[in-house]
Scaffold this active site. Structure first.
Site, PDB file in Angstrom:
ATOM      1  N   LYS A 162      42.777  34.524  59.068  1.00 26.74           N
ATOM      2  CA  LYS A 162      42.391  33.109  58.864  1.00 26.74           C
ATOM      3  C   LYS A 162      43.104  32.822  57.457  1.00 26.74           C
ATOM      4  O   LYS A 162      43.630  31.708  57.277  1.00 26.74           O
ATOM      5  CB  LYS A 162      40.804  33.021  58.713  1.00 26.74           C
ATOM      6  N   ASN A 163      42.802  33.532  56.479  1.00 31.98           N
ATOM      7  CA  ASN A 163      43.209  33.082  55.221  1.00 31.98           C
ATOM      8  C   ASN A 163      44.580  32.932  54.848  1.00 31.98           C
ATOM      9  O   ASN A 163      45.133  32.373  54.135  1.00 31.98           O
ATOM     10  CB  ASN A 163      42.612  34.252  54.224  1.00 31.98           C
ATOM     11  N   CYS A 174      32.428  27.342  51.401  1.00 35.63           N
ATOM     12  CA  CYS A 174      31.258  28.100  51.518  1.00 35.63           C
ATOM     13  C   CYS A 174      30.573  28.037  50.119  1.00 35.63           C
ATOM     14  O   CYS A 174      31.193  27.819  48.861  1.00 35.63           O
ATOM     15  CB  CYS A 174      31.432  29.496  51.579  1.00 35.63           C
ATOM     16  N   ARG A 179      33.354  27.918  42.159  1.00 31.47           N
ATOM     17  CA  ARG A 179      34.472  27.875  42.452  1.00 31.47           C
ATOM     18  C   ARG A 179      35.565  26.598  42.025  1.00 31.47           C
ATOM     19  O   ARG A 179      35.812  25.741  42.759  1.00 31.47           O
ATOM     20  CB  ARG A 179      34.726  27.835  44.164  1.00 31.47           C
ATOM     21  N   ASP A 193      35.103  39.633  50.521  1.00 29.68           N
ATOM     22  CA  ASP A 193      34.910  38.986  51.761  1.00 29.68           C
ATOM     23  C   ASP A 193      34.344  40.367  52.744  1.00 29.68           C
ATOM     24  O   ASP A 193      33.951  39.978  53.911  1.00 29.68           O
ATOM     25  CB  ASP A 193      36.202  38.319  52.049  1.00 29.68           C
ATOM     26  N   ARG A 197      33.929  29.310  61.887  1.00 29.79           N
ATOM     27  CA  ARG A 197      35.122  29.159  60.889  1.00 29.79           C
ATOM     28  C   ARG A 197      35.875  30.222  60.917  1.00 29.79           C
ATOM     29  O   ARG A 197      37.060  30.215  60.526  1.00 29.79           O
ATOM     30  CB  ARG A 197      34.217  28.974  59.342  1.00 29.79           C
TER      31      ARG A 197
HETATM   32  C1  UD1 Z   1      40.309  33.065  48.546  1.00 32.41           C
HETATM   33  C2  UD1 Z   1      39.919  33.351  50.140  1.00 32.41           C
HETATM   34  C3  UD1 Z   1      38.690  33.863  50.100  1.00 32.41           C
HETATM   35  C4  UD1 Z   1      38.088  34.875  49.157  1.00 32.41           C
HETATM   36  C5  UD1 Z   1      38.790  34.804  47.767  1.00 32.41           C
HETATM   37  C6  UD1 Z   1      38.732  35.918  46.965  1.00 32.41           C
HETATM   38  C7  UD1 Z   1      41.432  32.015  51.355  1.00 32.41           C
HETATM   39  C8  UD1 Z   1      41.422  30.647  52.046  1.00 32.41           C
HETATM   40  N1  UD1 Z   1      40.154  32.081  50.795  1.00 32.41           N
HETATM   41  O1  UD1 Z   1      39.650  32.056  48.240  1.00 32.41           O
HETATM   42  O2  UD1 Z   1      38.002  33.994  51.482  1.00 32.41           O
HETATM   43  O3  UD1 Z   1      36.821  35.318  48.951  1.00 32.41           O
HETATM   44  O4  UD1 Z   1      40.196  34.222  48.032  1.00 32.41           O
HETATM   45  O5  UD1 Z   1      39.308  36.927  47.420  1.00 32.41           O
HETATM   46  O6  UD1 Z   1      42.287  32.532  51.086  1.00 32.41           O
HETATM   47  N2  UD1 Z   1      38.186  30.124  40.356  1.00 32.41           N
HETATM   48  C9  UD1 Z   1      38.364  29.696  38.972  1.00 32.41           C
HETATM   49  N3  UD1 Z   1      39.186  28.337  38.917  1.00 32.41           N
HETATM   50  C10 UD1 Z   1      40.065  28.125  39.758  1.00 32.41           C
HETATM   51  C11 UD1 Z   1      40.067  28.936  40.934  1.00 32.41           C
HETATM   52  C12 UD1 Z   1      39.193  29.873  41.132  1.00 32.41           C
HETATM   53  O7  UD1 Z   1      37.473  29.984  38.037  1.00 32.41           O
HETATM   54  O8  UD1 Z   1      40.649  27.349  39.521  1.00 32.41           O
HETATM   55  C13 UD1 Z   1      37.401  31.412  40.448  1.00 32.41           C
HETATM   56  C14 UD1 Z   1      36.422  31.108  41.599  1.00 32.41           C
HETATM   57  O9  UD1 Z   1      35.374  30.371  41.097  1.00 32.41           O
HETATM   58  C15 UD1 Z   1      35.935  32.346  42.036  1.00 32.41           C
HETATM   59  C16 UD1 Z   1      37.357  33.461  41.720  1.00 32.41           C
HETATM   60  O10 UD1 Z   1      38.133  32.387  40.877  1.00 32.41           O
HETATM   61  O11 UD1 Z   1      35.078  32.857  41.256  1.00 32.41           O
HETATM   62  C17 UD1 Z   1      38.135  33.611  42.906  1.00 32.41           C
HETATM   63  O12 UD1 Z   1      38.719  32.614  43.419  1.00 32.41           O
HETATM   64  P1  UD1 Z   1      40.055  32.539  44.180  1.00 32.41           P
HETATM   65  O13 UD1 Z   1      40.839  33.931  44.180  1.00 32.41           O
HETATM   66  O14 UD1 Z   1      40.747  31.190  43.706  1.00 32.41           O
HETATM   67  O15 UD1 Z   1      39.400  32.337  45.882  1.00 32.41           O
HETATM   68  P2  UD1 Z   1      39.971  31.309  46.785  1.00 32.41           P
HETATM   69  O16 UD1 Z   1      41.511  31.197  46.798  1.00 32.41           O
HETATM   70  O17 UD1 Z   1      39.133  30.098  46.675  1.00 32.41           O
END
Ligand code: UD1
Length: 423
Positions: A22-23, A118, A123, A309, A401
């Protein structure tokens, strides 16, 4: 709303085919925006998140054709007709923010709603914004939307270091930098297999990228990207989830297409808990070594560490382990919402901040429970596989999802699982 009924009924045996990730698919699909030539993705998973991304891309002018029962997606972004990702779509899925980098790179501007997704923590988007601003974008937040623009229309290569290795921000930076003028370097980049998959696809489209799977990614911008055909990498989270099914319920299950190299840290923890994982001709197979699982401590980390995850599913298994397990969640601040639901099934869990102390009990008991997010939902199903009596998991749209054919896949190895239509 539909629910899923699980009745604990002993050992599971047989095989489960693992879908494309999915991701990975959710970041490969927006890559179509970078080129006016077609991008064909094979091995796509059939999930509602993929439909949401389809809807979003179509709203931007992409033509999307789903073939082979949804496992092949033919995407064509010949002409972009709209540069605004609307709240109505973005709120359903955080990964919608992955159109920001490609739109900026191709069209020089984009308006993207702040995401939903979620409910597992704050985030924020600061890392995405910082990464794209480093490439020359001007971004401001107005009315819940990020308004992004590049003066002169084309991003400029730059060296940028992220304070945290965010998966999504790495994907946005890499996609955006493929069409920037000059060379870009991303330091403290995330290394998840889904990012490696994206980079391989971008390379097929003509992008010049070095360092996939390492913390430093170098991108030499090109003037245009072409089309490509690319198979989506196997879903390591679906894989890990189903590896836990025989560990919890007994028996031996083979995961077709499974690859240990995608989930080594998870396999190490399974081994410590007394679960055998072996490679087979067609994937990998798991079974527990003895009747009881042993307690283990787990800390979630960025790849190659233990994936956040898989934390909820691991907790489901540890609820009936011999001894006390401590699970520490370091990636998301609100990711133990499954704990109170598992406790409704008889688990003994004490959550203090980012740590959950799980004291193993002899057996779980079926109960009505509420799915709170994608991975939490599936942990309740897993727990139900070995619980006494019936577990009813409500709000199953979360499962749709991220888990295609969940009922069919689990029933196929002998689990008693059915979907009950809502009234
Ligand atoms: C992706 C995955 C999700 C997985 C996560 C961590 C997809 C579609 N989703 O989510 O399933 O759980 O990686 O492995 O690929 N953060 C910030 N600022 C930002 C972005 C992120 O502070 O601009 C923080 C988030 O709040 C969180 C952490 O970084 O605490 C991890 O987020 P991130 O690695 O960005 O996850 P996603 O890409 O959203």
């Amino acid at each position: 709303m539909d629910s899923i009924l699980v009745t604990g009924n002993g050992p599971l045996n047989g095989h489960i085919p693992i879908a494309g990730a999915k991701n990975a698919c959710l970041t490969l699909m927006p890559a179509t925006l970078l080129s006016d030539e077609p991008l064909t993705l094979t091995n796509a998973p059939r999930l509602s998140d993929i439909k949401t991304m389809t809807q979003l891309l179509e709203s931007l002018g992409t033509e999307v054709q789903a073939m082979a029962d949804g496992q092949v997606l033919a995407l064509s972004s010949h002409e972009l007709t709209n540069l605004r990702a609307d709240y109505d779509i973005v709120r359903k899925m955080r990964a919608s923010n992955l159109v920001l980098g490609p739109l900026l790179a191709r069209a020089g501007e984009a308006v993207v709603s702040l995401p939903g997704g979620c409910a597992i923590g704050a985030r924020p988007m600061d890392l995405h914004i910082g990464a794209l601003e480093a490439l020359g974008a001007d971004i401001d937040l107005r009315d819940g939307y990020l308004h992004a623009k590049v003066s002169g229309g084309r991003l400029t290569g730059a060296v940028h270091e992220m304070r945290f290795a965010s998966v999504g921000a790495t994907e946005n930076f890499v996609m955006a930098a493929t069409l920037a003028k000059g060379t870009s370097v991303l330091k403290n980049a995330a290394r998840e297999p889904e990012i490696v998959d994206l980079i391989h696809c971008l390379q097929k489209m003509g992008a010049k990228i070095d360092g996939a799977g390492t913390s430093t990614i170098t991108i030499e911008g090109v003037d245009r990207l072409g089309g490509a055909t690319h198979p989506v990498v196997v879903d390591r989270i679906e894989l890990g989830t189903y590896m836990l099914a025989p560990a919890i319920a007994g028996g031996e299950v083979e995961l077709l297409g499974g690859r240990i190299d995608l989930i080594e840290s998870f396999v190490e923890k399974l081994d410590a808990a007394g679960v055998d994982v072996r490679e087979t001709a067609n994937g990998i197979a798991t079974k527990r070594r003895a009747d009881h699982i042993k307690a283990v401590d787990v800390t979630t980390e960025v790849f190659p560490g233990f994936p956040t995850d898989l934390q909820a599913q691991m907790m489901a298994m540890l609820c009936t382990a011999d001894g006390i397990s401590n699970l520490e969640e370091t990636i998301f601040e609100n990711r133990f919402m499954h704990a109170p639901e598992l406790m409704r099934m008889g688990a003994q869990i004490d959550v203090q901040g980012g740590t959950a102390k799980v004291t193993g009990v002899e057996r779980m008991k079926g109960a009505p429970v509420m799915a709170t997010d994608l991975r939490a939902s599936v942990s309740l199903i897993l727990a139900g596989l070995a619980a006494e009596g019936e577990t009813r998991v409500n709000r199953v749209y979360h499962l749709d999802r991220g888990y295609e054919l969940l009922v069919e896949k689990l029933s196929g190895v002998g689990a008693k699982v059915e979907r009950v239509p809502g009234v």
